[in-house]
Design a protein around this motif. Sequence first.
Motif, PDB file in Angstrom:
ATOM      1  N   GLY A 105       1.836   1.458  -4.193  1.00 14.25           N
ATOM      2  CA  GLY A 105       2.008   0.589  -3.038  1.00 14.25           C
ATOM      3  C   GLY A 105       0.685   0.091  -2.516  1.00 14.25           C
ATOM      4  O   GLY A 105       0.555  -1.052  -2.082  1.00 14.25           O
ATOM      5  N   TYR A 106      -0.311   0.954  -2.539  1.00 15.08           N
ATOM      6  CA  TYR A 106      -1.651   0.617  -2.070  1.00 15.08           C
ATOM      7  C   TYR A 106      -2.669   1.228  -3.028  1.00 15.08           C
ATOM      8  O   TYR A 106      -2.366   2.151  -3.777  1.00 15.08           O
ATOM      9  N   ARG A 107      -3.879   0.748  -2.963  1.00 11.09           N
ATOM     10  CA  ARG A 107      -4.994   1.347  -3.702  1.00 11.09           C
ATOM     11  C   ARG A 107      -6.143   1.569  -2.726  1.00 11.09           C
ATOM     12  O   ARG A 107      -6.581   0.640  -2.061  1.00 11.09           O
ATOM     13  N   ILE A 108      -6.605   2.813  -2.656  1.00 15.49           N
ATOM     14  CA  ILE A 108      -7.771   3.150  -1.836  1.00 15.49           C
ATOM     15  C   ILE A 108      -9.008   2.873  -2.682  1.00 15.49           C
ATOM     16  O   ILE A 108      -9.095   3.321  -3.826  1.00 15.49           O
ATOM     17  N   ASP A 109      -9.973   2.148  -2.120  1.00 12.75           N
ATOM     18  CA  ASP A 109     -11.178   1.820  -2.887  1.00 12.75           C
ATOM     19  C   ASP A 109     -11.958   3.069  -3.284  1.00 12.75           C
ATOM     20  O   ASP A 109     -12.262   3.276  -4.443  1.00 12.75           O
ATOM     21  N   PRO A 119      -8.879  -7.972  12.374  1.00 20.50           N
ATOM     22  CA  PRO A 119      -7.874  -6.966  12.738  1.00 20.50           C
ATOM     23  C   PRO A 119      -7.011  -6.522  11.556  1.00 20.50           C
ATOM     24  O   PRO A 119      -6.589  -5.365  11.499  1.00 20.50           O
ATOM     25  N   ILE A 120      -6.766  -7.393  10.607  1.00 24.13           N
ATOM     26  CA  ILE A 120      -5.956  -7.031   9.445  1.00 24.13           C
ATOM     27  C   ILE A 120      -6.635  -5.944   8.609  1.00 24.13           C
ATOM     28  O   ILE A 120      -5.975  -5.092   8.018  1.00 24.13           O
ATOM     29  N   HIS A 121      -7.963  -5.945   8.578  1.00 23.81           N
ATOM     30  CA  HIS A 121      -8.708  -4.920   7.833  1.00 23.81           C
ATOM     31  C   HIS A 121      -8.543  -3.552   8.495  1.00 23.81           C
ATOM     32  O   HIS A 121      -8.363  -2.538   7.820  1.00 23.81           O
ATOM     33  N   THR A 122      -8.601  -3.531   9.809  1.00 28.53           N
ATOM     34  CA  THR A 122      -8.395  -2.286  10.547  1.00 28.53           C
ATOM     35  C   THR A 122      -6.966  -1.793  10.339  1.00 28.53           C
ATOM     36  O   THR A 122      -6.731  -0.603  10.113  1.00 28.53           O
ATOM     37  N   ALA A 123      -6.015  -2.704  10.378  1.00 27.89           N
ATOM     38  CA  ALA A 123      -4.616  -2.336  10.163  1.00 27.89           C
ATOM     39  C   ALA A 123      -4.413  -1.752   8.771  1.00 27.89           C
ATOM     40  O   ALA A 123      -3.664  -0.772   8.589  1.00 27.89           O
ATOM     41  N   GLN A 124      -5.087  -2.324   7.783  1.00 31.51           N
ATOM     42  CA  GLN A 124      -4.970  -1.818   6.414  1.00 31.51           C
ATOM     43  C   GLN A 124      -5.463  -0.381   6.330  1.00 31.51           C
ATOM     44  O   GLN A 124      -4.812   0.490   5.767  1.00 31.51           O
ATOM     45  N   VAL A 165     -11.711   8.206   3.523  1.00 34.48           N
ATOM     46  CA  VAL A 165     -11.269   6.960   2.899  1.00 34.48           C
ATOM     47  C   VAL A 165     -12.335   5.903   3.157  1.00 34.48           C
ATOM     48  O   VAL A 165     -12.719   5.668   4.304  1.00 34.48           O
ATOM     49  N   VAL A 166     -12.809   5.274   2.085  1.00 34.81           N
ATOM     50  CA  VAL A 166     -13.782   4.188   2.202  1.00 34.81           C
ATOM     51  C   VAL A 166     -13.111   2.938   1.658  1.00 34.81           C
ATOM     52  O   VAL A 166     -12.730   2.881   0.495  1.00 34.81           O
ATOM     53  N   GLU A 167     -12.952   1.970   2.523  1.00 34.00           N
ATOM     54  CA  GLU A 167     -12.334   0.703   2.128  1.00 34.00           C
ATOM     55  C   GLU A 167     -13.451  -0.339   2.093  1.00 34.00           C
ATOM     56  O   GLU A 167     -14.098  -0.614   3.094  1.00 34.00           O
ATOM     57  N   LEU A 168     -13.718  -0.890   0.932  1.00 38.02           N
ATOM     58  CA  LEU A 168     -14.799  -1.850   0.759  1.00 38.02           C
ATOM     59  C   LEU A 168     -14.315  -3.263   1.047  1.00 38.02           C
ATOM     60  O   LEU A 168     -13.239  -3.663   0.602  1.00 38.02           O
ATOM     61  N   LYS A 169     -15.130  -4.005   1.782  1.00 40.16           N
ATOM     62  CA  LYS A 169     -14.807  -5.390   2.116  1.00 40.16           C
ATOM     63  C   LYS A 169     -16.050  -6.246   1.899  1.00 40.16           C
ATOM     64  O   LYS A 169     -17.146  -5.858   2.257  1.00 40.16           O
ATOM     65  N   ALA A 170     -15.853  -7.422   1.336  1.00 42.96           N
ATOM     66  CA  ALA A 170     -16.939  -8.392   1.155  1.00 42.96           C
ATOM     67  C   ALA A 170     -16.596  -9.609   1.999  1.00 42.96           C
ATOM     68  O   ALA A 170     -16.189 -10.661   1.499  1.00 42.96           O
TER      69      ALA A 170
END
Length: 170
Positions: free
Chosen positions: A135-139, A158-163, A147-152
């Motif tokens: 369903g999801y993939r944790i970076d 707000p959608i990133h925080t919700a994720q 949990v480390v979620e990478l964003k470029a």
Amino acid sequence: VLSLQPTVLTNLGSSALTALNTSVVAALNDAQLGSLGSQQIAALTSSQLVALTTSQASLLTASQAKGLSSTQTLAMETEDLAKLSASAMAALTTTTVAGLDSSHLNSLSTAQVRALVATQVAVPVMYDGVRIEVGYRIDVLVQDVVVVELKAVEALLPIHTAQLLSYLKL
């Protein structure tokens, strides 16, 4: 002790192992060291553990490393900790590595650090009684705790925080 068969060492109790001289522990051969269980490894004193040579420490299996306590790990100098194999590092619990400072962590090899983290971890999701395997993939997942979620992106939305919050709920 050095002439004992590995099967005899397996039967030694924790108190008998703790009583061994540090130089005796350092002189154990590969077969003897490999015969020790995780509870016996846990019984070794910090000075006995530090006395292991690089080749001995690198032979510690994942199941043996699970027996290490945070006290034992913290007593190890950076070069002693660096002796552990990647599989042994991966077996260390979150509690065991939680107190390590940056000097300890900086001494770890790339393989050891990789053993502490997992990338692209699939997270199954249950929806309306149906299980979706990926369903999801944790970076990046560190020791099944961080949990480390990478964003470029230029700015976090707000959608990133919700994720990230959704991942934490799973």
